[in-house]
Design an enzyme around this catalytic site. Sequence first.
Site, PDB file in Angstrom:
ATOM      1  N   TYR A 131     -50.623 -31.774   3.230  1.00 58.58           N
ATOM      2  CA  TYR A 131     -51.181 -30.433   3.453  1.00 58.58           C
ATOM      3  C   TYR A 131     -52.694 -30.451   3.267  1.00 58.58           C
ATOM      4  O   TYR A 131     -53.451 -29.979   4.114  1.00 58.58           O
ATOM      5  CB  TYR A 131     -50.532 -29.443   2.469  1.00 58.58           C
TER       6      TYR A 131
ATOM      7  N   ILE B 264     -51.909 -13.463   4.574  1.00 60.30           N
ATOM      8  CA  ILE B 264     -53.358 -13.391   4.799  1.00 60.30           C
ATOM      9  C   ILE B 264     -53.655 -13.010   6.252  1.00 60.30           C
ATOM     10  O   ILE B 264     -54.548 -12.194   6.522  1.00 60.30           O
ATOM     11  CB  ILE B 264     -54.003 -14.749   4.428  1.00 60.30           C
TER      12      ILE B 264
ATOM     13  N   SER C 210     -58.745 -22.566   5.863  1.00 61.18           N
ATOM     14  CA  SER C 210     -58.433 -23.847   5.235  1.00 61.18           C
ATOM     15  C   SER C 210     -57.830 -23.576   3.856  1.00 61.18           C
ATOM     16  O   SER C 210     -57.041 -22.641   3.678  1.00 61.18           O
ATOM     17  CB  SER C 210     -59.716 -24.673   5.154  1.00 61.18           C
ATOM     18  N   SER C 211     -58.240 -24.338   2.873  1.00 59.61           N
ATOM     19  CA  SER C 211     -57.705 -24.193   1.518  1.00 59.61           C
ATOM     20  C   SER C 211     -58.616 -24.920   0.543  1.00 59.61           C
ATOM     21  O   SER C 211     -59.258 -25.910   0.907  1.00 59.61           O
ATOM     22  CB  SER C 211     -56.312 -24.813   1.437  1.00 59.61           C
TER      23      SER C 211
ATOM     24  N   LYS D 253     -55.802 -29.818   6.080  1.00 60.48           N
ATOM     25  CA  LYS D 253     -56.882 -28.833   5.930  1.00 60.48           C
ATOM     26  C   LYS D 253     -58.246 -29.532   5.993  1.00 60.48           C
ATOM     27  O   LYS D 253     -59.222 -28.965   6.484  1.00 60.48           O
ATOM     28  CB  LYS D 253     -56.723 -28.056   4.623  1.00 60.48           C
TER      29      LYS D 253
HETATM   30  P1  NAD Z   1     -47.673 -17.217   4.781  1.00 49.91           P
HETATM   31  O1  NAD Z   1     -46.651 -18.291   4.705  1.00 49.91           O
HETATM   32  O2  NAD Z   1     -47.338 -15.868   4.304  1.00 49.91           O
HETATM   33  O3  NAD Z   1     -48.249 -17.090   6.254  1.00 49.91           O
HETATM   34  C1  NAD Z   1     -48.369 -18.171   7.120  1.00 49.91           C
HETATM   35  C2  NAD Z   1     -48.289 -17.609   8.525  1.00 49.91           C
HETATM   36  O4  NAD Z   1     -48.339 -18.701   9.450  1.00 49.91           O
HETATM   37  C3  NAD Z   1     -46.959 -16.877   8.756  1.00 49.91           C
HETATM   38  O5  NAD Z   1     -47.184 -15.719   9.511  1.00 49.91           O
HETATM   39  C4  NAD Z   1     -46.166 -17.893   9.541  1.00 49.91           C
HETATM   40  O6  NAD Z   1     -45.201 -17.316  10.390  1.00 49.91           O
HETATM   41  C5  NAD Z   1     -47.258 -18.576  10.337  1.00 49.91           C
HETATM   42  N1  NAD Z   1     -46.790 -19.877  10.785  1.00 49.91           N
HETATM   43  C6  NAD Z   1     -46.475 -20.936   9.995  1.00 49.91           C
HETATM   44  N2  NAD Z   1     -46.000 -21.921  10.755  1.00 49.91           N
HETATM   45  C7  NAD Z   1     -46.027 -21.485  12.032  1.00 49.91           C
HETATM   46  C8  NAD Z   1     -45.644 -22.068  13.272  1.00 49.91           C
HETATM   47  N3  NAD Z   1     -45.142 -23.298  13.353  1.00 49.91           N
HETATM   48  N4  NAD Z   1     -45.804 -21.340  14.400  1.00 49.91           N
HETATM   49  C9  NAD Z   1     -46.305 -20.069  14.330  1.00 49.91           C
HETATM   50  N5  NAD Z   1     -46.669 -19.472  13.190  1.00 49.91           N
HETATM   51  C10 NAD Z   1     -46.521 -20.180  12.054  1.00 49.91           C
HETATM   52  O7  NAD Z   1     -48.906 -17.804   3.984  1.00 49.91           O
HETATM   53  P2  NAD Z   1     -50.418 -17.307   3.798  1.00 49.91           P
HETATM   54  O8  NAD Z   1     -50.736 -17.531   2.396  1.00 49.91           O
HETATM   55  O9  NAD Z   1     -50.629 -15.977   4.399  1.00 49.91           O
HETATM   56  O10 NAD Z   1     -51.172 -18.440   4.652  1.00 49.91           O
HETATM   57  C11 NAD Z   1     -52.173 -18.169   5.604  1.00 49.91           C
HETATM   58  C12 NAD Z   1     -53.153 -19.320   5.625  1.00 49.91           C
HETATM   59  O11 NAD Z   1     -53.821 -19.373   4.366  1.00 49.91           O
HETATM   60  C13 NAD Z   1     -52.499 -20.693   5.806  1.00 49.91           C
HETATM   61  O12 NAD Z   1     -53.262 -21.475   6.704  1.00 49.91           O
HETATM   62  C14 NAD Z   1     -52.539 -21.292   4.419  1.00 49.91           C
HETATM   63  O13 NAD Z   1     -52.556 -22.691   4.448  1.00 49.91           O
HETATM   64  C15 NAD Z   1     -53.816 -20.699   3.876  1.00 49.91           C
HETATM   65  N6  NAD Z   1     -53.891 -20.688   2.414  1.00 49.91           N
HETATM   66  C16 NAD Z   1     -53.041 -19.936   1.668  1.00 49.91           C
HETATM   67  C17 NAD Z   1     -53.140 -19.953   0.282  1.00 49.91           C
HETATM   68  C18 NAD Z   1     -52.242 -19.147  -0.620  1.00 49.91           C
HETATM   69  O14 NAD Z   1     -52.337 -19.292  -1.842  1.00 49.91           O
HETATM   70  N7  NAD Z   1     -51.373 -18.291  -0.117  1.00 49.91           N
HETATM   71  C19 NAD Z   1     -54.109 -20.756  -0.322  1.00 49.91           C
HETATM   72  C20 NAD Z   1     -54.963 -21.505   0.464  1.00 49.91           C
HETATM   73  C21 NAD Z   1     -54.838 -21.461   1.836  1.00 49.91           C
END
Ligand code: NAD
Length: 264
Positions: A170, A21, A156-157, A174
């Site tokens: 988790y 994202i 958030s989520s 959030k």
């Molecule tokens: P993803 O795992 O592909 O991306 C998460 C990103 O955060 C990655 O680039 C990762 O390197 C970075 N990250 C994680 N821990 C880190 C750390 N300690 N230091 C530096 N960078 C760090 O997942 P995503 O789905 O792209 O998630 C993005 C956001 O969306 C998150 O906050 C996640 O909670 C939220 N989200 C995702 C979903 C889903 O279904 N994918 C649903 C609800 C919320």
Amino acid sequence: MDSHRALTGKVALVTGAARGIGRAIAVRLAHDGALVGVHYGHSEAAALDTVAEIRKNGGRAFPVGAELGVPGDAAAVFEAFDAGLREEGSEAGEVTEGGALDILVNNAGVSGSGPVGRAVPEVFDRMMAVNAKAPYFLVQQALPRMRDGGRIVNVSSLASRHAFPESVAYAMSKGALDTLTLCLAKELGGRGITVNTVAPGFVETDMNARRRATPEARDALAARSVFGRIGMPSDVADVVAFLASDDARWVTGQYLDVSGGTDL
Ligand code: NAD
């Protein structure tokens, strides 16, 4: 890049922008004219790939490397951000001393904390450190640099407002982020800075790949949206771009469900 784009002249920082994202948000904000700091923790190659994609499309971006969830993380992010901004600015002939910032997107996050019965303190602490504490101190570092009329968007989520017992810590982290949005919106209104939360449902990224491992599992996730599909990173990024734009100047302190009508 067209001078009339919505974010021309704006400087953005997107955390966790090397993939998923965050990457889609960085690409979209740059498409809209912003100069984007593409933050990453360890995956420098993926961050450089994001930067290359943005530049290929005529946008401007630079990598910002610093791990979150460790002591001094927020200061390290802005040290890297300032260095990147100076370099990018000098290439473009701009004066960027002082590290101006208009848009902060707190996107980086970790999931998978498990149910309360299997919880261990270290995992709980990690969720809070990356998903809640890091954004809090990133905001603290960002505010002195942020120009009036700025934007903060917290990713958030749905898990913070729908029961999500399979990943309690988790969801709690959030929930803390949502509260940060509300407090900041009140505090920063006088500066014309808006602060909002976007809450994705299930999005096709590495984070929930495990939940899509079989065709049956995929279909089950897709069926939870009224549109019958899993979200794409761009579904979220487009909404963040709106919140970052002047069009959203009258929207603040909000929790925006960006889940394709999941579990309505
Ligand atoms: P993803 O795992 O592909 O991306 C998460 C990103 O955060 C990655 O680039 C990762 O390197 C970075 N990250 C994680 N821990 C880190 C750390 N300690 N230091 C530096 N960078 C760090 O997942 P995503 O789905 O792209 O998630 C993005 C956001 O969306 C998150 O906050 C996640 O909670 C939220 N989200 C995702 C979903 C889903 O279904 N994918 C649903 C609800 C919320």
